[in-house]
Design a protein around this motif. Sequence first.
Motif, PDB file in Angstrom:
ATOM      1  N   ALA A 119       0.831  -1.212   0.000  1.00 27.61           N
ATOM      2  CA  ALA A 119       0.000   0.000   0.000  1.00 27.61           C
ATOM      3  C   ALA A 119       0.865   1.262   0.000  1.00 27.61           C
ATOM      4  O   ALA A 119       0.554   2.232  -0.706  1.00 27.61           O
ATOM      5  N   GLU A 120       1.958   1.257   0.774  1.00 28.26           N
ATOM      6  CA  GLU A 120       2.850   2.417   0.819  1.00 28.26           C
ATOM      7  C   GLU A 120       3.487   2.693  -0.537  1.00 28.26           C
ATOM      8  O   GLU A 120       3.832   3.832  -0.846  1.00 28.26           O
ATOM      9  N   ALA A 121       3.617   1.663  -1.369  1.00 30.93           N
ATOM     10  CA  ALA A 121       4.171   1.818  -2.715  1.00 30.93           C
ATOM     11  C   ALA A 121       3.116   2.323  -3.700  1.00 30.93           C
ATOM     12  O   ALA A 121       3.398   2.476  -4.878  1.00 30.93           O
ATOM     13  N   GLY A 122       1.899   2.566  -3.183  1.00 31.41           N
ATOM     14  CA  GLY A 122       0.836   3.081  -4.039  1.00 31.41           C
ATOM     15  C   GLY A 122       0.127   2.026  -4.866  1.00 31.41           C
ATOM     16  O   GLY A 122      -0.610   2.346  -5.796  1.00 31.41           O
ATOM     17  N   ARG A 123       0.309   0.784  -4.521  1.00 31.08           N
ATOM     18  CA  ARG A 123      -0.331  -0.314  -5.266  1.00 31.08           C
ATOM     19  C   ARG A 123      -1.740  -0.546  -4.720  1.00 31.08           C
ATOM     20  O   ARG A 123      -2.014  -0.279  -3.553  1.00 31.08           O
ATOM     21  N   PRO A 124      -2.630  -1.058  -5.562  1.00 25.90           N
ATOM     22  CA  PRO A 124      -4.029  -1.199  -5.158  1.00 25.90           C
ATOM     23  C   PRO A 124      -4.263  -2.325  -4.155  1.00 25.90           C
ATOM     24  O   PRO A 124      -3.534  -3.308  -4.130  1.00 25.90           O
ATOM     25  N   LEU A 125      -5.291  -2.153  -3.343  1.00 24.02           N
ATOM     26  CA  LEU A 125      -5.766  -3.193  -2.434  1.00 24.02           C
ATOM     27  C   LEU A 125      -7.210  -3.510  -2.789  1.00 24.02           C
ATOM     28  O   LEU A 125      -7.964  -2.631  -3.187  1.00 24.02           O
ATOM     29  N   ALA A 126      -7.567  -4.765  -2.640  1.00 24.37           N
ATOM     30  CA  ALA A 126      -8.949  -5.200  -2.822  1.00 24.37           C
ATOM     31  C   ALA A 126      -9.545  -5.445  -1.441  1.00 24.37           C
ATOM     32  O   ALA A 126      -8.817  -5.634  -0.472  1.00 24.37           O
ATOM     33  N   THR A 127     -10.860  -5.429  -1.340  1.00 31.51           N
ATOM     34  CA  THR A 127     -11.533  -5.730  -0.077  1.00 31.51           C
ATOM     35  C   THR A 127     -12.496  -6.883  -0.287  1.00 31.51           C
ATOM     36  O   THR A 127     -12.820  -7.245  -1.411  1.00 31.51           O
ATOM     37  N   GLY A 128     -12.947  -7.464   0.810  1.00 26.73           N
ATOM     38  CA  GLY A 128     -13.877  -8.586   0.740  1.00 26.73           C
ATOM     39  C   GLY A 128     -13.186  -9.896   1.042  1.00 26.73           C
ATOM     40  O   GLY A 128     -11.982  -9.943   1.267  1.00 26.73           O
TER      41      GLY A 128
END
Length: 141
Positions: A119-128
Amino acid sequence: MTALPDANGAGREGPGAREIAIEEYAARGAEPFAAREDEPTALLLDVRAPDEYAEGHIPGAVNVPLEEVAERAAELTARTGPVVYLVCRSGRRSLTAARLLAEHGADARSLRGGTLAWAEAGRPLATGREPEIGAEGRSPS
């Protein structure tokens, strides 16, 4: 002899398990399940608790909590192929899981810094809560 991670979770590699940088993982392609000649069935396992996973995970990661890895190691190694990527929040639990899978013959690679570094590298996260490992050992389509 396998060294243990330090108190901050900084990993110490054990036999058959190694840490890789987020950039190295990302460079192999955005899709964890994409077939490559050198990693035809590589899989990304997120070893955090289901609630942690649901709050935010690397897209395509499959949730297998650390507590289940030891009992499912033979199954996971047989179903995922030779390369298994592992991730957790900071990299400590995933390195532990990498060691467990390496003991069963997997080329296990823990993502250094975990989802925090991702996340700190600006990469996406998914939820669920999806995906989960299905009966064939792959993410359901």
